[in-house]
Design a protein around this motif. Structure first.
Motif, PDB file in Angstrom:
ATOM      1  N   GLU A  53      75.397  21.027  31.773  1.00 54.28           N
ATOM      2  CA  GLU A  53      76.766  21.158  32.478  1.00 54.28           C
ATOM      3  C   GLU A  53      76.647  22.325  33.090  1.00 54.28           C
ATOM      4  O   GLU A  53      76.461  23.553  32.654  1.00 54.28           O
ATOM      5  CB  GLU A  53      77.919  21.211  31.729  1.00 54.28           C
ATOM      6  CG  GLU A  53      78.072  19.884  30.512  1.00 54.28           C
ATOM      7  CD  GLU A  53      79.184  19.466  30.108  1.00 54.28           C
ATOM      8  OE1 GLU A  53      80.479  19.969  30.323  1.00 54.28           O
ATOM      9  OE2 GLU A  53      79.198  18.534  29.429  1.00 54.28           O
ATOM     10  N   ASP A  57      76.632  20.869  26.225  1.00 53.05           N
ATOM     11  CA  ASP A  57      77.590  20.237  25.587  1.00 53.05           C
ATOM     12  C   ASP A  57      77.470  19.261  24.499  1.00 53.05           C
ATOM     13  O   ASP A  57      77.549  18.280  24.603  1.00 53.05           O
ATOM     14  CB  ASP A  57      78.765  19.811  26.477  1.00 53.05           C
ATOM     15  CG  ASP A  57      80.058  18.990  25.904  1.00 53.05           C
ATOM     16  OD1 ASP A  57      80.338  19.392  24.581  1.00 53.05           O
ATOM     17  OD2 ASP A  57      80.641  18.208  26.375  1.00 53.05           O
ATOM     18  N   GLU A  64      74.552  17.414  26.736  1.00 54.40           N
ATOM     19  CA  GLU A  64      74.834  17.238  28.092  1.00 54.40           C
ATOM     20  C   GLU A  64      74.754  18.477  28.785  1.00 54.40           C
ATOM     21  O   GLU A  64      75.247  19.530  28.505  1.00 54.40           O
ATOM     22  CB  GLU A  64      76.499  16.986  27.733  1.00 54.40           C
ATOM     23  CG  GLU A  64      76.653  15.668  27.066  1.00 54.40           C
ATOM     24  CD  GLU A  64      78.326  15.396  26.838  1.00 54.40           C
ATOM     25  OE1 GLU A  64      79.144  16.239  27.426  1.00 54.40           O
ATOM     26  OE2 GLU A  64      78.424  14.251  26.137  1.00 54.40           O
TER      27      GLU A  64
HETATM   28 MG    MG Z   1      80.443  17.339  28.262  1.00 55.73          MG
END
Ligand code: MG
Length: 297
Positions: free
Chosen positions: A131, A160, A129
């Protein structure tokens, strides 16, 4: 200013990165009675230290060649790493929620910007993920939206890393019914190496408008995620207000702001990370982190 931590895992020192190399902050920190690894103090005192750091950068003090050292997570010892879920209007599970979905990742999950991500033995469904992460400078509780900027020291890039089948334990059998299945964010997002960050904290004064930042993620060179911070459901100021309404934010705390569209397990069919894959995440103006996936040793 680009604030870095450099050195071997667990023994990183604070420094500043510029076009000439890495300038260690050990001497400056010791003149304030601070330890050379105390990035939390650097961030908390940045409104005072910033001028001294800028002055040190103007000198011809010897730099360290970045090619000769490992960069660690720029904030190696935050008190908390907080995550926000479902935070892109166009992202995974986007929807009308009354408030941000908040969770924490353990600080033991931190990983440097080029360190390997270890896929745990418990799973074969590893996912990324990309970010934007907010790094807290001055701490506080009940920080209002309008005061939030004064508490943000800067920004960094984060992954993440998530294991969907540990995060949503029943998903494999009941793919349509996530809400009924409960969440295991600690297992799904908390393993060691699941929080790569870096390559540095770019101080907030260098980011003219955080909403203009774009985020990109590729796996083995193939673009998988692309998003814009302007599509956050809850913007960074609102996140600081929400989180600090519940808990005291401390210097060095890291807040992951959510991920744009393109995560692997939401694809049809899902595409998970394999051992040997290389994940590259870039946030405009800030920089790029690059992680290889390894198996458990
Ligand atoms: Mg996340």
């Amino acid at each position: 200013v680009r604030l870095v931590s450099f050195g071997s895992p667990g023994a990183e020192q604070a420094g500043v990165h510029d076009e000439k190399g890495i300038l260690p902050l050990a001497d400056l920190l010791s003149s304030f009675g601070l330890r050379p690894d105390d990035m939390n103090a650097v961030l908390g005192l940045w409104s005072h230290l910033g001028r001294d750091v800028a002055a040190a950068l103007e000198t011809d003090q010897v730099r360290i060649d970045p090619a000769t050292v490992r960069l660690g997570p720029p904030v190696p010892h935050p008190n908390n790493i907080i995550g926000v879920g479902r935070n892109y209007k166009d992202g995974p599970n986007a929807g009308e929620l009354p408030q941000p979905v908040l969770f924490t990742k353990p600080t033991t999950a931190l990983n440097g910007p080029e360190d390997a991500i270890v896929r745990p033995a418990q799973t074969e469904t590893l996912d990324y993920e990309a970010e934007l992460a907010v790094v807290i400078g001055r701490g506080g509780r009940h920080i209002s939206r309008s005061q939030a900027a004064a508490h943000i020291a800067g920004y960094t890039v984060a992954n993440d890393v998530t294991v969907p089948d540990l995060m949503f334990p029943g998903h494999v059998d009941n793919p349509g019914d996530l809400e009924a299945l409960g969440l295991q964010p600690l297992l799904g997002k908390g393993f060691d190496t699941f929080a790569p960050t870096g390559p540095w904290v770019l101080t907030a004064d260098e980011v003219s408008d955080v909403k203009q930042l774009e985020i990109y993620l590729s796996v083995n060179g193939e673009e998988r995620q692309r998003g814009s911070v302007r599509n956050l459901v809850w913007d960074v100021e609102t996140i600081v207000e929400e989180v600090s309404g519940a808990m005291t934010l401390q210097p060095g705390d890291i807040i992951l702001t959510g991920t744009p569209p393109g995560i692997g397990w939401m694809m049809d069919p899902p595409r998970f990370l394999e051992i040997g894959d290389t994940i590259e995440i870039t946030v405009d103006q800030i920089g790029t982190i690059r992680s290889r996936v390894e198996g458990p040793s």
